[in-house]
Design a protein around this motif. Structure first.
Motif, PDB file in Angstrom:
ATOM      1  N   LYS A  27       0.842  -1.193   0.000  1.00 43.71           N
ATOM      2  CA  LYS A  27       0.000   0.000   0.000  1.00 43.71           C
ATOM      3  C   LYS A  27       0.879   1.245   0.000  1.00 43.71           C
ATOM      4  CE  LYS A  27      -4.649   0.564   1.837  1.00 43.71           C
ATOM      5  NZ  LYS A  27      -5.069   0.872   0.504  1.00 43.71           N
ATOM      6  N   ALA A  28       0.426   2.267  -0.718  1.00 47.84           N
ATOM      7  CA  ALA A  28       1.151   3.536  -0.733  1.00 47.84           C
ATOM      8  C   ALA A  28       0.899   4.281   0.572  1.00 47.84           C
ATOM      9  CB  ALA A  28       0.684   4.387  -1.911  1.00 47.84           C
ATOM     10  N   LEU A  29       1.941   4.978   1.038  1.00 48.28           N
ATOM     11  CA  LEU A  29       1.814   5.842   2.211  1.00 48.28           C
ATOM     12  C   LEU A  29       2.166   7.262   1.783  1.00 48.28           C
ATOM     13  CD1 LEU A  29       1.568   6.165   5.383  1.00 48.28           C
ATOM     14  CD2 LEU A  29       4.049   5.938   5.429  1.00 48.28           C
ATOM     15  N   ALA A  30       1.244   8.197   2.025  1.00 48.40           N
ATOM     16  CA  ALA A  30       1.542   9.608   1.757  1.00 48.40           C
ATOM     17  C   ALA A  30       1.699  10.284   3.118  1.00 48.40           C
ATOM     18  CB  ALA A  30       0.461  10.230   0.889  1.00 48.40           C
ATOM     19  N   GLY A  31       0.684  11.046   3.563  1.00 44.45           N
ATOM     20  CA  GLY A  31       0.787  11.693   4.868  1.00 44.45           C
ATOM     21  C   GLY A  31       0.467  10.776   6.039  1.00 44.45           C
ATOM     22  N   ASP A  51       6.329   4.189   1.138  1.00 44.36           N
ATOM     23  CA  ASP A  51       6.280   5.614   1.489  1.00 44.36           C
ATOM     24  C   ASP A  51       6.740   6.427   0.278  1.00 44.36           C
ATOM     25  OD1 ASP A  51       6.544   8.159   2.545  1.00 44.36           O
ATOM     26  OD2 ASP A  51       7.497   7.492   4.409  1.00 44.36           O
ATOM     27  N   LEU A  52       5.866   7.324  -0.185  1.00 42.06           N
ATOM     28  CA  LEU A  52       6.152   8.067  -1.423  1.00 42.06           C
ATOM     29  C   LEU A  52       7.024   9.300  -1.183  1.00 42.06           C
ATOM     30  CD1 LEU A  52       2.540   7.960  -2.980  1.00 42.06           C
ATOM     31  CD2 LEU A  52       4.459   6.405  -3.413  1.00 42.06           C
ATOM     32  N   ARG A  53       7.478   9.529   0.062  1.00 35.41           N
ATOM     33  CA  ARG A  53       8.066  10.838   0.363  1.00 35.41           C
ATOM     34  C   ARG A  53       9.327  11.176  -0.429  1.00 35.41           C
ATOM     35  NH1 ARG A  53      11.981  10.953   5.143  1.00 35.41           N
ATOM     36  NH2 ARG A  53      12.181   8.803   5.842  1.00 35.41           N
ATOM     37  N   ASN A  54      10.064  10.157  -0.902  1.00 28.37           N
ATOM     38  CA  ASN A  54      11.278  10.460  -1.677  1.00 28.37           C
ATOM     39  C   ASN A  54      11.072  10.415  -3.185  1.00 28.37           C
ATOM     40  OD1 ASN A  54      12.702  10.789   0.666  1.00 28.37           O
ATOM     41  ND2 ASN A  54      13.520   8.701   0.692  1.00 28.37           N
ATOM     42  N   VAL A  55       9.833  10.179  -3.615  1.00 30.78           N
ATOM     43  CA  VAL A  55       9.589  10.145  -5.063  1.00 30.78           C
ATOM     44  C   VAL A  55       9.580  11.584  -5.580  1.00 30.78           C
ATOM     45  CG1 VAL A  55       7.930   9.543  -6.861  1.00 30.78           C
ATOM     46  CG2 VAL A  55       8.262   8.007  -4.911  1.00 30.78           C
ATOM     47  N   PRO A  56      10.471  11.911  -6.516  1.00 33.78           N
ATOM     48  CA  PRO A  56      10.543  13.299  -6.963  1.00 33.78           C
ATOM     49  C   PRO A  56       9.363  13.661  -7.872  1.00 33.78           C
ATOM     50  CG  PRO A  56      12.137  11.935  -8.153  1.00 33.78           C
ATOM     51  CD  PRO A  56      11.452  11.041  -7.164  1.00 33.78           C
ATOM     52  N   GLY A  57       9.075  14.943  -7.936  1.00 36.13           N
ATOM     53  CA  GLY A  57       8.088  15.440  -8.905  1.00 36.13           C
ATOM     54  C   GLY A  57       6.652  15.376  -8.443  1.00 36.13           C
ATOM     55  N   LEU A  58       6.402  14.928  -7.205  1.00 38.00           N
ATOM     56  CA  LEU A  58       5.008  14.813  -6.761  1.00 38.00           C
ATOM     57  C   LEU A  58       4.614  15.932  -5.800  1.00 38.00           C
ATOM     58  CD1 LEU A  58       4.543  10.964  -6.143  1.00 38.00           C
ATOM     59  CD2 LEU A  58       3.967  12.306  -8.171  1.00 38.00           C
ATOM     60  N   ASN A  59       5.544  16.835  -5.526  1.00 39.67           N
ATOM     61  CA  ASN A  59       5.164  17.850  -4.519  1.00 39.67           C
ATOM     62  C   ASN A  59       5.268  19.282  -5.012  1.00 39.67           C
ATOM     63  OD1 ASN A  59       7.865  17.843  -4.609  1.00 39.67           O
ATOM     64  ND2 ASN A  59       8.210  17.136  -2.509  1.00 39.67           N
ATOM     65  N   SER A  60       5.069  19.473  -6.317  1.00 38.88           N
ATOM     66  CA  SER A  60       5.143  20.847  -6.820  1.00 38.88           C
ATOM     67  C   SER A  60       3.749  21.390  -7.144  1.00 38.88           C
ATOM     68  CB  SER A  60       6.022  20.894  -8.070  1.00 38.88           C
ATOM     69  OG  SER A  60       5.399  20.163  -9.095  1.00 38.88           O
ATOM     70  N   ILE A  61       3.646  22.711  -7.159  1.00 39.71           N
ATOM     71  CA  ILE A  61       2.422  23.382  -7.595  1.00 39.71           C
ATOM     72  C   ILE A  61       2.841  24.290  -8.748  1.00 39.71           C
ATOM     73  CG2 ILE A  61       0.509  24.887  -6.928  1.00 39.71           C
ATOM     74  CD1 ILE A  61       1.144  24.206  -3.997  1.00 39.71           C
ATOM     75  N   ARG A  69      -1.431  22.959 -11.629  1.00 36.90           N
ATOM     76  CA  ARG A  69      -1.155  21.531 -11.566  1.00 36.90           C
ATOM     77  C   ARG A  69      -0.535  21.226 -10.203  1.00 36.90           C
ATOM     78  NH1 ARG A  69      -2.457  19.687 -16.318  1.00 36.90           N
ATOM     79  NH2 ARG A  69      -2.376  21.111 -18.084  1.00 36.90           N
ATOM     80  N   ILE A  70      -1.250  20.446  -9.429  1.00 37.07           N
ATOM     81  CA  ILE A  70      -0.879  20.220  -8.029  1.00 37.07           C
ATOM     82  C   ILE A  70      -0.436  18.775  -7.854  1.00 37.07           C
ATOM     83  CG2 ILE A  70      -1.771  20.242  -5.670  1.00 37.07           C
ATOM     84  CD1 ILE A  70      -3.911  22.276  -6.846  1.00 37.07           C
ATOM     85  N   GLY A  71       0.797  18.588  -7.423  1.00 33.04           N
ATOM     86  CA  GLY A  71       1.329  17.238  -7.219  1.00 33.04           C
ATOM     87  C   GLY A  71       0.580  16.534  -6.102  1.00 33.04           C
ATOM     88  N   ALA A  72       0.492  15.198  -6.209  1.00 33.72           N
ATOM     89  CA  ALA A  72      -0.295  14.423  -5.248  1.00 33.72           C
ATOM     90  C   ALA A  72       0.207  14.573  -3.818  1.00 33.72           C
ATOM     91  CB  ALA A  72      -0.275  12.940  -5.643  1.00 33.72           C
ATOM     92  N   LEU A  73       1.503  14.815  -3.654  1.00 32.98           N
ATOM     93  CA  LEU A  73       2.059  14.883  -2.294  1.00 32.98           C
ATOM     94  C   LEU A  73       2.007  16.278  -1.679  1.00 32.98           C
ATOM     95  CD1 LEU A  73       5.223  12.570  -2.222  1.00 32.98           C
ATOM     96  CD2 LEU A  73       2.885  12.080  -1.519  1.00 32.98           C
ATOM     97  N   THR A 109      -2.054  14.898   2.586  1.00 32.39           N
ATOM     98  CA  THR A 109      -1.837  15.363   1.214  1.00 32.39           C
ATOM     99  C   THR A 109      -3.143  15.329   0.418  1.00 32.39           C
ATOM    100  OG1 THR A 109      -1.412  13.158   0.326  1.00 32.39           O
ATOM    101  CG2 THR A 109       0.483  14.331   1.280  1.00 32.39           C
ATOM    102  N   ILE A 110      -3.167  16.117  -0.640  1.00 35.44           N
ATOM    103  CA  ILE A 110      -4.381  16.139  -1.479  1.00 35.44           C
ATOM    104  C   ILE A 110      -4.536  14.808  -2.209  1.00 35.44           C
ATOM    105  CG2 ILE A 110      -3.192  17.322  -3.412  1.00 35.44           C
ATOM    106  CD1 ILE A 110      -5.954  18.739  -3.916  1.00 35.44           C
ATOM    107  N   GLY A 111      -3.425  14.230  -2.646  1.00 40.66           N
ATOM    108  CA  GLY A 111      -3.508  12.942  -3.344  1.00 40.66           C
ATOM    109  C   GLY A 111      -4.038  11.855  -2.420  1.00 40.66           C
TER     110      GLY A 111
END
Ligand SMILES: Cc1cc2nc3c(=O)[nH]c(=O)nc-3n(C[C@H](O)[C@H](O)[C@H](O)COP(=O)(O)OP(=O)(O)OC[C@H]3O[C@@H](n4cnc5c(N)ncnc54)[C@H](O)[C@@H]3O)c2cc1C
Ligand code: FES
Ligand code: FES
Lengths: 285, 154
Positions: A27-31, A51-61, A69-73, A109-111
């Motif tokens: 299972k994915a873990l975000a917040g 845990d998705l915290r080190n996946v790049p590109g998911l936390n930009s707005i 465009r709002i990243g899932a994290l 997180t929004i995602g």
């Protein structure tokens, strides 16, 4: 309050995340603000937590082509405090600021919120009113769904196994649009007993655009097209607003729980729709 | 799994089970009993600590999520025996009775004042939404936050 044990991984790329998520009962873990409470109650017991915290590109707005465009994290706090979101999509910032408490907004997180699909979550009202798009990705490729197709039912989304929400897009608000999110708070949890998001744009003294999203009322948040139709073309007087708000719960199979009976929820939906519309109309000028 | 976490300025490395909650890591492995367990269900805020400067409920985070990060607990606020201005303000304004909620209240207040150095009463109450107190009726806590803001602004 001790969860079942699990393996923990922090992939450094989406590709690696997809590979790990492909394994059984991962299972994915975000917040963690929905998943960890469920794991503590052993209502969820994944074998692997990715845990998705080190996946790049998911936390930009980013603002791009008239869209945000709002990243899932992106966290609730980031949405509530981002100058870009506050100026370009104030409705989402307003909704984010009303979620839970500081600690929850720092992590959640929004995602994660849309993937969890709690029928009382705050974002879906705004995301419906904004006609948001949800971008999903898995090993095989990407697809984009309208929020109404993504959120299918209580705790049920269109996500396939191993698929992730990667981005949520909302339109940059045109000048002269008034927005408001009005929520009847369930005081113990902070969730919405009913929450209504409204957007109103006027032109030549008439309402040119009305969008209304509702959460908490039923098993599935929805866009109240019947309310919108009554408003578009109208002057937006107090009478117009109460007439339109009166139909918001028509034909809706309302939730019934210890916090609010179905009838009372429908009443709240009408009251909060009128409040959201009035506040949005006032800001639309 | 092996984790390295900087806690109140000191680096610690431990072998932990992934399911170990941060609150249990702090209290049972490190002996930092300042963060309290009130509800264990993410609601009361007594377990609040800062992770990389963000206030979080440590009963709703795994210790492994803090690998490579910095954690600040109530024990890390005073320096050289001098209370932090927020601690001092809670003391002076009687912002506590039994004191059970106080470590969490203070850690959340710290975050609130970092983001909004002179909050209104409404903003203080909204900011402390995630922290419950069974004793004070909150008024003295609100007064303490106001006093802390004044001290820190001065
Ligand atoms: C005390 C408290 C009060 C709260 N109050 C409110 C409130 O008032 N309003 C409100 O709306 N919410 C509230 N919440 C819920 C909160 O908003 C959560 O943050 C949110 O529902 C989940 O986001 P997360 O990032 O924490 O996800 P997680 O808990 O990490 O994950 C939730 C689920 O989504 C999946 N997931 C996570 N990220 C992705 C992704 N990118 N793609 C696919 N799947 C994914 C996970 O596998 C899991 O199944 C509250 C929570 C708490 C603990
Ligand atoms: S013990 Fe963590 S919120 Fe109550
Ligand atoms: S002082 Fe006793 S719980 Fe707050």
């Amino acid at each position: 309050m001790i969860p079942q044990n699990f393996e923990y991984a922090t992939p450094n790329s989406l590709a690696e995340a997809f590979k790990l998520l492909g394994e059984s009962n991962a299972k994915a873990l975000a917040g963690g603000m929905s998943l960890i409470p469920l794991m503590k109650l052993r209502l969820a017991a994944p074998d692997k937590l990715i845990d998705l915290r080190n996946v790049p590109g998911l936390n930009s707005i980013r603002e791009e082509g008239g869209m945000l465009r709002i990243g899932a994290l992106v966290t609730h706090y980031e949405l509530e405090s981002s100058p870009l979101v506050r100026s370009r999509c104030p409705l989402l910032a307003e909704a984010a600021s009303q979620i839970g408490d500081i600690q929850v907004r720092n992590m959640g997180t929004i995602g994660g919120s849309v993937a969890h699909a709690d029928p009382a979550a705050d974002y879906p009202a705004s995301l419906h009113a904004l006609e948001a798009q949800v971008k999903l990705a898995k090993a095989g490729g990407e697809r984009t769904l309208a929020i109404g197709s993504f959120l299918q039912d209580t705790f049920t989304t269109a996500l396939d196994a191993g698929e992730l929400v990667v981005e949520i897009s909302v339109p940059v608000e045109a000048a002269g649009t008034g927005v408001s999110y009005q929520k009847c708070v369930q005081p113990a949890s902070g969730f919405a007993i009913v929450g209504v998001a409204a957007r109103i744009r006027k032109s030549g003294g008439r309402i040119a655009l009305a969008r209304v999203g509702v959460t908490g009322l039923s098993g599935k948040p929805f866009r109240a097209a019947n309310v919108e139709r009554l408003l578009e073309g109208a002057a937006g007087s107090a009478g117009d607003i109460s007439k339109a708000a009166a139909v918001v719960a028509d034909g809706v199979d309302a939730n019934n729980d210890l916090h609010a009976s179905a009838d009372y929820r429908k009443h709240l939906a009408r009251v909060y729709t009128a409040r959201a519309l009035a506040a949005a109309a006032r800001k639309a000028g | 799994m092996n984790i390295t976490v900087t806690i109140n300025g000191t680096r610690h490395t431990h072998q932990v089970e992934p399911r170990l909650l941060l609150i249990h890591y702090l209290r049972e492995v490190l002996g930092l009993t300042g963060p309290h367990i009130g509800c264990e269900t993410s609601l009361c805020g007594a377990c609040t600590v800062a992770v990389d400067g963000k206030a979080v409920k440590s009963c709703t985070m795994f210790a492994v999520q803090c690998d490579g990060r910095e954690v600040l607990t109530i024990e890390g606020l005073a320096s050289n025996g001098n209370l932090d201005p927020i601690q001092l303000a809670f003391w002076e304004e009687h912002g506590l009775q039994c004191g059970f909620c106080t470590p969490g209240m203070i850690m959340t207040t710290k975050q609130l004042l970092e983001r909004n150095p002179s909050p209104s009463e409404t903003e203080i109450r909204h900011g402390l939404d995630g922290n419950l107190c069974r004793c004070t009726g909150y008024q003295h806590i609100v007064n303490a936050v106001k006093a802390a803001a004044a001290k820190m602004g001065a």
